[in-house]
Motif scaffolding. Sequence first.
Motif, PDB file in Angstrom:
ATOM      1  N   UNK A   1      37.242 -23.972 -37.112  1.00 41.80           N
ATOM      2  CA  UNK A   1      36.286 -25.301 -36.346  1.00 41.80           C
ATOM      3  C   UNK A   1      37.552 -26.800 -36.351  1.00 41.80           C
ATOM      4  N   UNK A   2      37.952 -26.938 -37.383  1.00 35.07           N
ATOM      5  CA  UNK A   2      39.225 -27.951 -37.769  1.00 35.07           C
ATOM      6  C   UNK A   2      39.707 -27.559 -36.714  1.00 35.07           C
ATOM      7  N   UNK A   3      40.689 -26.789 -36.512  1.00 36.64           N
ATOM      8  CA  UNK A   3      41.740 -25.907 -35.600  1.00 36.64           C
ATOM      9  C   UNK A   3      41.379 -26.111 -34.309  1.00 36.64           C
ATOM     10  N   UNK A   4      40.042 -25.827 -34.154  1.00 34.98           N
ATOM     11  CA  UNK A   4      39.487 -25.468 -32.709  1.00 34.98           C
ATOM     12  C   UNK A   4      39.973 -27.482 -32.535  1.00 34.98           C
ATOM     13  N   UNK A   5      39.018 -28.143 -32.751  1.00 40.71           N
ATOM     14  CA  UNK A   5      39.043 -29.154 -32.658  1.00 40.71           C
ATOM     15  C   UNK A   5      40.125 -29.889 -32.652  1.00 40.71           C
ATOM     16  N   UNK A   6      40.687 -29.868 -33.519  1.00 43.61           N
ATOM     17  CA  UNK A   6      42.205 -30.543 -33.004  1.00 43.61           C
ATOM     18  C   UNK A   6      42.841 -30.041 -31.710  1.00 43.61           C
ATOM     19  N   UNK A   7      42.915 -29.199 -31.075  1.00 39.97           N
ATOM     20  CA  UNK A   7      43.189 -28.548 -30.290  1.00 39.97           C
ATOM     21  C   UNK A   7      43.245 -29.243 -29.227  1.00 39.97           C
ATOM     22  N   UNK A   8      41.893 -29.163 -29.283  1.00 41.01           N
ATOM     23  CA  UNK A   8      40.200 -29.976 -28.152  1.00 41.01           C
ATOM     24  C   UNK A   8      41.036 -31.111 -27.796  1.00 41.01           C
ATOM     25  N   UNK A   9      41.435 -32.251 -29.536  1.00 43.08           N
ATOM     26  CA  UNK A   9      41.496 -33.676 -29.304  1.00 43.08           C
ATOM     27  C   UNK A   9      42.866 -33.770 -28.640  1.00 43.08           C
ATOM     28  N   UNK A  10      43.628 -32.815 -28.982  1.00 43.97           N
ATOM     29  CA  UNK A  10      45.728 -32.814 -28.309  1.00 43.97           C
ATOM     30  C   UNK A  10      45.713 -32.235 -26.859  1.00 43.97           C
ATOM     31  N   UNK A  11      44.983 -31.930 -26.344  1.00 42.56           N
ATOM     32  CA  UNK A  11      44.819 -31.319 -24.964  1.00 42.56           C
ATOM     33  C   UNK A  11      44.573 -32.121 -23.906  1.00 42.56           C
ATOM     34  N   UNK A  12      45.257 -32.677 -23.308  1.00 43.84           N
ATOM     35  CA  UNK A  12      44.582 -33.870 -22.180  1.00 43.84           C
ATOM     36  C   UNK A  12      44.031 -33.216 -21.459  1.00 43.84           C
TER      37      UNK A  12
END
Length: 63
Positions: free
Chosen positions: A46-57
Amino acid sequence: MDDEPKPNPFALNRGRVVLLILGALLVLIGISTAMGGLSSYQQLKDASTAAKASTDPAAPAAN
């Protein structure tokens, strides 16, 4: 003369097999503990998915 072959000191007997199995189990428990255990795997995903979503422009802002 004694024609009987000497026993191999590295031969596996029942006691040594049990010790090998227990040692392998101990190593697996140690690796699992070092990785955070099975229960935290979902939190890590979940943390990995959230981090990817927050860095995706291309992803919309959560505000």
